[in-house]
Design a protein around this motif. Sequence first.
Motif, PDB file in Angstrom:
ATOM      1  N   GLY A  27      17.338  23.652   9.639  1.00 57.82           N
ATOM      2  CA  GLY A  27      16.132  24.183  10.249  1.00 57.82           C
ATOM      3  C   GLY A  27      14.843  23.772   9.560  1.00 57.82           C
ATOM      4  O   GLY A  27      13.751  24.044  10.060  1.00 57.82           O
ATOM      5  N   ILE A  28      14.953  23.130   8.385  1.00 57.38           N
ATOM      6  CA  ILE A  28      13.764  22.679   7.652  1.00 57.38           C
ATOM      7  C   ILE A  28      13.647  21.171   7.829  1.00 57.38           C
ATOM      8  O   ILE A  28      14.321  20.393   7.157  1.00 57.38           O
ATOM      9  CB  ILE A  28      13.832  23.045   6.155  1.00 57.38           C
ATOM     10  N   GLY A  29      12.811  20.798   8.801  1.00 65.23           N
ATOM     11  CA  GLY A  29      12.599  19.384   9.057  1.00 65.23           C
ATOM     12  C   GLY A  29      11.434  18.837   8.263  1.00 65.23           C
ATOM     13  O   GLY A  29      10.852  19.528   7.415  1.00 65.23           O
ATOM     14  N   PRO A  30      11.040  17.603   8.523  1.00 69.56           N
ATOM     15  CA  PRO A  30       9.955  16.969   7.758  1.00 69.56           C
ATOM     16  C   PRO A  30       8.644  17.744   7.822  1.00 69.56           C
ATOM     17  O   PRO A  30       7.932  17.867   6.821  1.00 69.56           O
ATOM     18  CB  PRO A  30       9.823  15.588   8.412  1.00 69.56           C
ATOM     19  N   LYS A  31       8.327  18.330   9.001  1.00 71.00           N
ATOM     20  CA  LYS A  31       7.052  19.030   9.142  1.00 71.00           C
ATOM     21  C   LYS A  31       7.022  20.303   8.294  1.00 71.00           C
ATOM     22  O   LYS A  31       6.062  20.571   7.565  1.00 71.00           O
ATOM     23  CB  LYS A  31       6.821  19.359  10.619  1.00 71.00           C
ATOM     24  N   ARG A  32       8.074  21.130   8.402  1.00 71.44           N
ATOM     25  CA  ARG A  32       8.126  22.374   7.622  1.00 71.44           C
ATOM     26  C   ARG A  32       8.233  22.076   6.129  1.00 71.44           C
ATOM     27  O   ARG A  32       7.687  22.800   5.293  1.00 71.44           O
ATOM     28  CB  ARG A  32       9.309  23.231   8.086  1.00 71.44           C
ATOM     29  N   ARG A  33       8.972  21.005   5.797  1.00 75.14           N
ATOM     30  CA  ARG A  33       9.093  20.614   4.388  1.00 75.14           C
ATOM     31  C   ARG A  33       7.709  20.305   3.820  1.00 75.14           C
ATOM     32  O   ARG A  33       7.361  20.728   2.716  1.00 75.14           O
ATOM     33  CB  ARG A  33      10.006  19.390   4.287  1.00 75.14           C
ATOM     34  N   LYS A  34       6.930  19.553   4.575  1.00 71.50           N
ATOM     35  CA  LYS A  34       5.589  19.184   4.137  1.00 71.50           C
ATOM     36  C   LYS A  34       4.711  20.420   3.975  1.00 71.50           C
ATOM     37  O   LYS A  34       3.953  20.555   3.009  1.00 71.50           O
ATOM     38  CB  LYS A  34       4.985  18.212   5.146  1.00 71.50           C
ATOM     39  N   GLU A  35       4.827  21.367   4.928  1.00 74.33           N
ATOM     40  CA  GLU A  35       4.013  22.580   4.847  1.00 74.33           C
ATOM     41  C   GLU A  35       4.388  23.418   3.631  1.00 74.33           C
ATOM     42  O   GLU A  35       3.511  23.985   2.954  1.00 74.33           O
ATOM     43  CB  GLU A  35       4.183  23.408   6.131  1.00 74.33           C
ATOM     44  N   LEU A  36       5.671  23.527   3.347  1.00 72.43           N
ATOM     45  CA  LEU A  36       6.127  24.284   2.170  1.00 72.43           C
ATOM     46  C   LEU A  36       5.564  23.682   0.887  1.00 72.43           C
ATOM     47  O   LEU A  36       5.052  24.404   0.019  1.00 72.43           O
ATOM     48  CB  LEU A  36       7.659  24.303   2.117  1.00 72.43           C
ATOM     49  N   LEU A  37       5.683  22.380   0.764  1.00 72.77           N
ATOM     50  CA  LEU A  37       5.233  21.710  -0.456  1.00 72.77           C
ATOM     51  C   LEU A  37       3.718  21.802  -0.602  1.00 72.77           C
ATOM     52  O   LEU A  37       3.203  21.999  -1.710  1.00 72.77           O
ATOM     53  CB  LEU A  37       5.693  20.248  -0.448  1.00 72.77           C
ATOM     54  N   ALA A  59      11.413  35.423  -1.264  1.00 67.46           N
ATOM     55  CA  ALA A  59      11.551  35.300   0.190  1.00 67.46           C
ATOM     56  C   ALA A  59      10.276  35.752   0.887  1.00 67.46           C
ATOM     57  O   ALA A  59       9.857  35.166   1.897  1.00 67.46           O
ATOM     58  CB  ALA A  59      12.744  36.110   0.671  1.00 67.46           C
ATOM     59  N   ASP A  60       9.637  36.809   0.349  1.00 66.64           N
ATOM     60  CA  ASP A  60       8.389  37.290   0.955  1.00 66.64           C
ATOM     61  C   ASP A  60       7.285  36.250   0.814  1.00 66.64           C
ATOM     62  O   ASP A  60       6.482  36.048   1.740  1.00 66.64           O
ATOM     63  CB  ASP A  60       7.962  38.601   0.293  1.00 66.64           C
ATOM     64  N   ASP A  61       7.246  35.582  -0.356  1.00 66.48           N
ATOM     65  CA  ASP A  61       6.237  34.532  -0.548  1.00 66.48           C
ATOM     66  C   ASP A  61       6.468  33.377   0.417  1.00 66.48           C
ATOM     67  O   ASP A  61       5.512  32.813   0.983  1.00 66.48           O
ATOM     68  CB  ASP A  61       6.273  34.018  -1.984  1.00 66.48           C
ATOM     69  N   LEU A  62       7.725  33.010   0.624  1.00 62.25           N
ATOM     70  CA  LEU A  62       8.043  31.910   1.531  1.00 62.25           C
ATOM     71  C   LEU A  62       7.644  32.241   2.960  1.00 62.25           C
ATOM     72  O   LEU A  62       7.234  31.365   3.733  1.00 62.25           O
ATOM     73  CB  LEU A  62       9.544  31.597   1.471  1.00 62.25           C
ATOM     74  N   ALA A  63       7.741  33.526   3.312  1.00 65.90           N
ATOM     75  CA  ALA A  63       7.410  33.951   4.684  1.00 65.90           C
ATOM     76  C   ALA A  63       5.922  33.871   4.973  1.00 65.90           C
ATOM     77  O   ALA A  63       5.505  33.958   6.142  1.00 65.90           O
ATOM     78  CB  ALA A  63       7.913  35.373   4.914  1.00 65.90           C
ATOM     79  N   LYS A  64       5.094  33.697   3.936  1.00 67.10           N
ATOM     80  CA  LYS A  64       3.656  33.575   4.137  1.00 67.10           C
ATOM     81  C   LYS A  64       3.246  32.214   4.686  1.00 67.10           C
ATOM     82  O   LYS A  64       2.120  32.032   5.132  1.00 67.10           O
ATOM     83  CB  LYS A  64       2.930  33.844   2.811  1.00 67.10           C
ATOM     84  N   VAL A  65       4.159  31.232   4.616  1.00 66.25           N
ATOM     85  CA  VAL A  65       3.870  29.916   5.182  1.00 66.25           C
ATOM     86  C   VAL A  65       3.833  30.050   6.696  1.00 66.25           C
ATOM     87  O   VAL A  65       4.757  30.628   7.296  1.00 66.25           O
ATOM     88  CB  VAL A  65       4.937  28.884   4.741  1.00 66.25           C
ATOM     89  N   PRO A  66       2.795  29.538   7.353  1.00 63.23           N
ATOM     90  CA  PRO A  66       2.620  29.785   8.792  1.00 63.23           C
ATOM     91  C   PRO A  66       3.820  29.460   9.660  1.00 63.23           C
ATOM     92  O   PRO A  66       4.132  30.206  10.598  1.00 63.23           O
ATOM     93  CB  PRO A  66       1.435  28.867   9.140  1.00 63.23           C
ATOM     94  N   SER A  67       4.521  28.380   9.390  1.00 59.81           N
ATOM     95  CA  SER A  67       5.626  27.975  10.277  1.00 59.81           C
ATOM     96  C   SER A  67       6.977  28.539   9.854  1.00 59.81           C
ATOM     97  O   SER A  67       7.998  28.229  10.469  1.00 59.81           O
ATOM     98  CB  SER A  67       5.714  26.450  10.319  1.00 59.81           C
ATOM     99  N   ILE A  68       7.016  29.396   8.810  1.00 62.22           N
ATOM    100  CA  ILE A  68       8.277  29.947   8.298  1.00 62.22           C
ATOM    101  C   ILE A  68       8.360  31.432   8.659  1.00 62.22           C
ATOM    102  O   ILE A  68       7.522  32.238   8.231  1.00 62.22           O
ATOM    103  CB  ILE A  68       8.374  29.782   6.769  1.00 62.22           C
ATOM    104  N   SER A  69       9.353  31.775   9.483  1.00 65.43           N
ATOM    105  CA  SER A  69       9.574  33.188   9.830  1.00 65.43           C
ATOM    106  C   SER A  69      10.237  33.902   8.669  1.00 65.43           C
ATOM    107  O   SER A  69      10.719  33.272   7.717  1.00 65.43           O
ATOM    108  CB  SER A  69      10.449  33.291  11.076  1.00 65.43           C
ATOM    109  N   LYS A  70      10.284  35.255   8.779  1.00 63.48           N
ATOM    110  CA  LYS A  70      10.896  36.020   7.692  1.00 63.48           C
ATOM    111  C   LYS A  70      12.383  35.700   7.569  1.00 63.48           C
ATOM    112  O   LYS A  70      12.917  35.557   6.473  1.00 63.48           O
ATOM    113  CB  LYS A  70      10.688  37.508   7.934  1.00 63.48           C
ATOM    114  N   LYS A  71      13.062  35.562   8.703  1.00 61.49           N
ATOM    115  CA  LYS A  71      14.491  35.240   8.673  1.00 61.49           C
ATOM    116  C   LYS A  71      14.720  33.859   8.063  1.00 61.49           C
ATOM    117  O   LYS A  71      15.620  33.662   7.245  1.00 61.49           O
ATOM    118  CB  LYS A  71      15.052  35.291  10.085  1.00 61.49           C
ATOM    119  N   MET A  72      13.904  32.893   8.465  1.00 62.11           N
ATOM    120  CA  MET A  72      14.034  31.542   7.908  1.00 62.11           C
ATOM    121  C   MET A  72      13.704  31.533   6.422  1.00 62.11           C
ATOM    122  O   MET A  72      14.338  30.814   5.638  1.00 62.11           O
ATOM    123  CB  MET A  72      13.137  30.571   8.670  1.00 62.11           C
ATOM    124  N   ALA A  73      12.721  32.333   6.022  1.00 60.56           N
ATOM    125  CA  ALA A  73      12.369  32.415   4.601  1.00 60.56           C
ATOM    126  C   ALA A  73      13.550  32.892   3.774  1.00 60.56           C
ATOM    127  O   ALA A  73      13.816  32.396   2.668  1.00 60.56           O
ATOM    128  CB  ALA A  73      11.163  33.329   4.421  1.00 60.56           C
TER     129      ALA A  73
END
Length: 621
Positions: free
Chosen positions: A573-583, A597-611
């Motif tokens: 579920g983590i493709g090139p676009k989401r990978r780039k946004e995370l980094l 996990a809560d910090d990861l969920a703050k990324v716009p394209s990352i849902s809480k479940k995905m985080a």
Amino acid sequence: MVDDQPPTSNPDAKKILGFDHKTFLKNLTSKPGVYQMYDKNGAILYVGKAKNLKKRVSSYFRGSGLTTKTVALVSRIHNIEITVAPSEAEALVLEHNLIKAQKPPFNILLRDDKSFPYIYLSDGEDHPRLSLHRGSKKKRGRYFGPFPNVSAVRESLNFLQKVFGVRQCEDSVYRNRTRPCLLYQIERCSGPCVNKISDHDYAADVEQTALFLEGKNDNLHQSLVTLMERASSDLHFEQAAIYRDRITALRQVQAQQVMEAGQRNMDIIACAIAPGASCVHRLYVRQGRVVGSKNYYPKNKLDNSEADILSAFVSHSYLGDSGMDVPPYVVLSHPIPDAQALAEAIELHSHRKIQMTANVRTYRAKWLVMAEQAAKLNLQARLNSAHTLEQRYEALQEALAADETPGRIECFDISHSSGESTVASCVVFDQNGPVKSDYRRFNITDITAGDDYAAMEQALNRRYSRLQKEGKQLPGLLLIDGGKGQLSKARHVMAELGIQEVELIGVAKGTTRKPGFETLIRADGSEMILASDSPALHLIQQVRDEAHRFAITGHKQRRDQKRRTSTLENIPGIGPKRRKELLQFFGGLQEVMRASADDLAKVPSISKKMAEEVYTSLHSE
């Protein structure tokens, strides 16, 4: 130097000595000088120089720390003669002269003792002559060079003949000419013998020739341009055309110079060594141009280091009477410990200062890389030559007491970094050298990290089960880089596959883990130690070292590729676009790893479940 080697135990050193060394050393001076070692028949064994004779000679008679070859030398000593010198530099000059005169078998010897060729331009004549010269420079005139070989001189003379037309005929021919020769007819000579050119114009041609040989191409080019314009202004168009052709030829030869920088004369000297062999490659740089190169293969009876070989080579080249000019600058592939004393000795001998260095940059660094690569390649070519390989294969057959020489040798090695990215290599040699098309690498998986035995078993299984399946040729000799454990795995695999005709040899490192001290283990468990100068051992070392190199190269490639791969790439579920946004959001992978996990969920394209899934994947076992 003969004792700068890895230490080995030598408890019986005192028993093998042939004379009372304790009394000799007790009365030995600490001044600089030269020592000569002789056997019981009075034959010379070794010549060495020392800054402190007492310390240097005493080092041969210590109870431990000597190599096997040095022990062999010491065991033959029956007498040592000492010559005290005023300084270390003068001791070095004396050492060189004694080595050259006596040719001791344990010294590093360079057999090529011919004088180097030069281009000679005579002087004191109405019409000076160009010629090849070799030997003592007693004749009046100018000498240009040295050149690496006669072919380089003849090529240069041919160019000069076409461009400048300065005579190259013998004086006896020149004095007896009554009509122009064929060279004049084909415009290779200006015909001074029959006055086809004025003395003034001939002198100008000679001066231009000298400028070219001195490497002053800019001055020569400007001079030719001036002369061409003057001749054209005076309506001497034929003469202007001659100068134009010379300018064109000069530009062409400059374009052919692959390496050109500065105006210095220097030698670039690189050394490469292998078991039982060494190669020294010298690049000749004159007036900033690489004018040639030459290979030397000094005999290395004591397995000396590159620095020792270079020290002996420089001493031989610049302290000898071979006619070799001393350049002001020498670049070495390895620093030599006695560089200062050697430079002083050369200055004392030739009255010319010389600077030696192994630390260079810019164009000199490029030249040094060229020389180092040439030394390695030429040494490898020599080792793989048909004659050398034939000798080594015959020696191996004799050492193994085999009915015939092994037609095909394969060798396996394992490489990893603390168990990471384990790679096994298989290299193949036949009597023509390496068979690189048959080399194979095996990425080892599904074993305990760092288990070399399991890695060896897996690689051997994959290799020989496939050869059997495809009906391909099996080796006559299989070398395993390792001791009894690895060899046991090889025996087990061969037994499982029903392969009985392949002879197995384990190559175990000795106690010092240095080349020359290997123990060979046969399939029945018996051990064999070959002499360090044995051609058979040199062949085994050559094959083993190639397997080692091939394994390390493969391991580094696999490890680097793995480390270049982001951990995020394996998360569903983590493709090139989401990978780039995370980094970009966290500023790098390390901060992503630290994030909750809560910090990861703050990324716009990352849902809480995905985080939560990302966090679990990053921190799972």
